[in-house]
Scaffold this active site. Structure first.
Site, PDB file in Angstrom:
ATOM      1  N   GLU A 101       0.837  -1.198   0.000  1.00 12.32           N
ATOM      2  CA  GLU A 101       0.000   0.000   0.000  1.00 12.32           C
ATOM      3  C   GLU A 101       0.878   1.257   0.000  1.00 12.32           C
ATOM      4  OE1 GLU A 101      -3.558   1.918   2.813  1.00 12.32           O
ATOM      5  OE2 GLU A 101      -2.277   0.324   3.582  1.00 12.32           O
TER       6      GLU A 101
ATOM      7  N   LYS B 190      -9.068   2.354  -2.594  1.00  8.35           N
ATOM      8  CA  LYS B 190      -9.370   1.749  -1.299  1.00  8.35           C
ATOM      9  C   LYS B 190     -10.789   2.112  -0.876  1.00  8.35           C
ATOM     10  CE  LYS B 190      -7.165   1.289   3.289  1.00  8.35           C
ATOM     11  NZ  LYS B 190      -5.985   1.704   4.080  1.00  8.35           N
TER      12      LYS B 190
ATOM     13  N   CYS C  82      -5.325  -3.104   2.180  1.00  4.58           N
ATOM     14  CA  CYS C  82      -5.213  -3.152   3.645  1.00  4.58           C
ATOM     15  C   CYS C  82      -6.560  -3.315   4.343  1.00  4.58           C
ATOM     16  CB  CYS C  82      -4.461  -1.921   4.147  1.00  4.58           C
ATOM     17  SG  CYS C  82      -3.652  -2.184   5.751  1.00  4.58           S
TER      18      CYS C  82
END
Length: 552
Positions: free
Chosen positions: A41, A116, A152
């Protein structure tokens, strides 16, 4: 299909060199027949970039370097790169200006951008300050294999695993509905004690539930107080860990995905998870090493008191920077015991570090003489005790300033919690190495270090802890015994137990009241402390947000 995880250690903001590192590892992987390469990330800028994200030139440079990566990597490899990208609808919809994104780079082009979907905003995380959520399921096709992409936190919202739902959506469910055969997760997941076991337990549960294998790529390195441990891994459809990268160091590991079985094949790359003491020690060593390196320091200085805290910090510094780069300063006062000096020198000999002795009695006399008229008496009290610590702190800062050394603070979490430390004295420093380690754990780490040979002199471990700021002083004169203190603190700080709950667990009312009162009273000190290397869920630092002026 051969897949590689590039477990890299970016420097925050060093975008060009981070890009160069990604290009180099892509060439290496390509030569080894890799078709898909994963990075972590925000691998292009490093995590967390914090308010650098407000700079337009910072975002522009990331976009430019992503283009450079696309043009520089071999045509036969596909790569996923983490970066921040502009939200094109920010002004129109009144949204945040950026996305936390992953770019799919292939054949010299940026083929897709994924955003994300779950933005953490707790503990050390502050992503809603910068980013807008992604709204679409993220997936792509490679070699006729449909592959899902998560970033994540996107994996961390299964309400049945956690017993609650932290976000309205579950990206994993959305991706699963697209018929993906493999799920990738690009993470920058900070280290806390035993977190790897939690990650693996969670991913095994998710794989078992969705019947899709998952590959998890994590960042490594120390970035200010945060430590990223790596430990990237893969879980097959049988919920087995089939590969695990090294912890606390860069790594490049190869996996094989079988289109026939729609699963990740077993490998012999399963690096072991260390013991609790070993993982803490490795994390702290990495934290010191990277803090020094990334801030431009090559050498460190610290005060050697002959106590257990400075002994542990000295050992960590030696393993992080090399014994030739660590300087220990002995600063005995008239109240320092003879064994403290002997123990400090014994430790220095074991570690092979240089020492210098600077007695502080003359400086104490000068200060006492200068302050005599305003103090208006010669009573020896807290002010005079703390003056010794402040003389030592000033001396250490002068040495650090003169020679360009990094001053390492040696206070532990127990002391930091209750304020048993001196502002502008032993709290001085550029980095608080063990300020998230309770005193009882300091002892455990030193005993673990001595399991094969004596590194920390035994007398340092067995003698009663003392600040030695007045004759015959012992820590237990002012504080409960450390096993009691540390348990009360853990209940209060980590588990958020009330005063009543802690007393009901069996502790004396007055002891509990005293400890909690000290914690609140010391808040102003903690606000002025150096960055604290974080190894628990409740470390003093970025994730600790308490008011100073409070009557709670």
């Amino acid at each position: 299909m051969k897949i590689a995880i590039a477990q890299l250690n970016p420097i925050i903001g060093d975008i060009k060199n981070n890009a160069k590192q990604i290009i180099e590892v892509a060439h290496q992987a390509s030569q080894d027949g890799v078709q898909l390469l994963l990075t972590a990330e925000l691998s292009l800028c490093g995590y967390p970039p914090k308010d650098l994200l407000f700079r337009h030139d910072f975002i522009t440079m990331m976009a430019e370097e992503l283009e450079a990566i696309a043009l520089s990597i071999p045509k036969n490899i596909t790569i996923l790169v983490g970066l921040a990208t502009e939200n094109l609808y920010a002004m129109e919809k009144g949204e945040k200006p950026l996305h936390n994104s992953v770019a799919l780079v292939q054949e010299g082009e940026i083929k897709q951008i994924f955003h994300k979907q779950l933005l953490p905003n707790y503990d050390v995380f502050d992503e809603k300050r910068y980013f807008e959520i992604g709204e679409k399921p993220n997936y792509f096709e490679l070699n006729n294999i449909k592959i899902g992409v998560t970033i994540c936190e996107d994996l961390w919202n299964d309400e049945f695993f956690w017993g609650k739902k932290n976000y309205k959506i579950n990206p994993l469910q959305s991706i699963n509905k697209q018929g993906v055969e493999l799920i990738l997760n690009l993470s920058a997941s900070p280290y806390v004690l035993r977190k790897q076991q939690l990650r693996e337990t969670m991913l095994k549960y998710l794989v078992n539930k969705h019947k899709i294998p998952i590959i998890y790529a994590n960042q490594i390195g120390g970035n200010d107080e945060l430590i990223f441990d790596g430990n990237s891994f893969a879980v097959n459809k049988q919920s087995q860990v089939v590969a695990r990268a090294k912890g606390y160091q860069t790594d490049l590991i190869y996996l094989e995905y079988s289109p026939e079985t729609k699963d990740i094949l077993t490998t012999d790359i399963i690096n072991p998870i260390p013991s609790e003491e070993e993982e803490i020690y490795q994390a702290l060593t990495l934290g010191v090493k990277d803090y020094a390196r990334k801030c431009g320091f090559s050498k460190a200085v610290l005060g050697l008191s002959g106590g257990i805290d400075s002994a542990l910090v000295a050992k960590i510094a030696v393993d992080a920077l090399g014994k030739e780069n660590v300087l220990g300063i002995l600063m005995p006062s008239p109240y320092s015991s003879e064994h403290s000096i002997i123990d400090a020198l014994h430790l220095a000999k074991n570690l092979g570090i240089q020492t210098h002795k600077i007695p502080i009695a003359p400086m104490m006399d000068d200060f006492n003489t200068s302050l005599e008229t305003i103090f208006d008496d010669k009573t020896f009290g807290i002010a005079q005790e703390n003056l010794q610590s402040r003389i030592r702190g000033t001396t250490l800062m002068a040495i650090a300033n003169k020679f360009g050394h990094l001053l390492l603070s040696t206070g532990n979490k127990s002391e930091m919690a209750v304020g048993y430390c001196t502002l502008y004295g032993d709290m001085n420093g550029g980095l608080a190495v063990i300020a998230d380690i309770p005193k009882t754990k300091v002892f455990a780490l030193c005993r673990w270090l001595n399991h094969d040979q004596e590194i920390i002199p035994n007398n340092i471990i067995i003698k009663p802890p003392s600040a030695e700021l007045k004759p015959g002083q012992k820590d237990e004169d002012s504080l409960p015994p450390y096993p009691i203190l540390d348990d009360i603190l853990e209940r209060y700080l980590n588990f958020h137990q009330s005063e009543e709950e802690i007393i009901n667990s069996g502790y004396d009312l007055e002891t509990v009241k005293k400890v909690l009162r000290l914690v609140v009273k010391a808040e102003f000190k903690r606000k002025q402390a150096p960055p604290v290397l974080k190894i628990t869920d409740r470390a003093f630092g970025t994730g600790w947000k308490m008011p100073i002026a409070s009557r709670w």
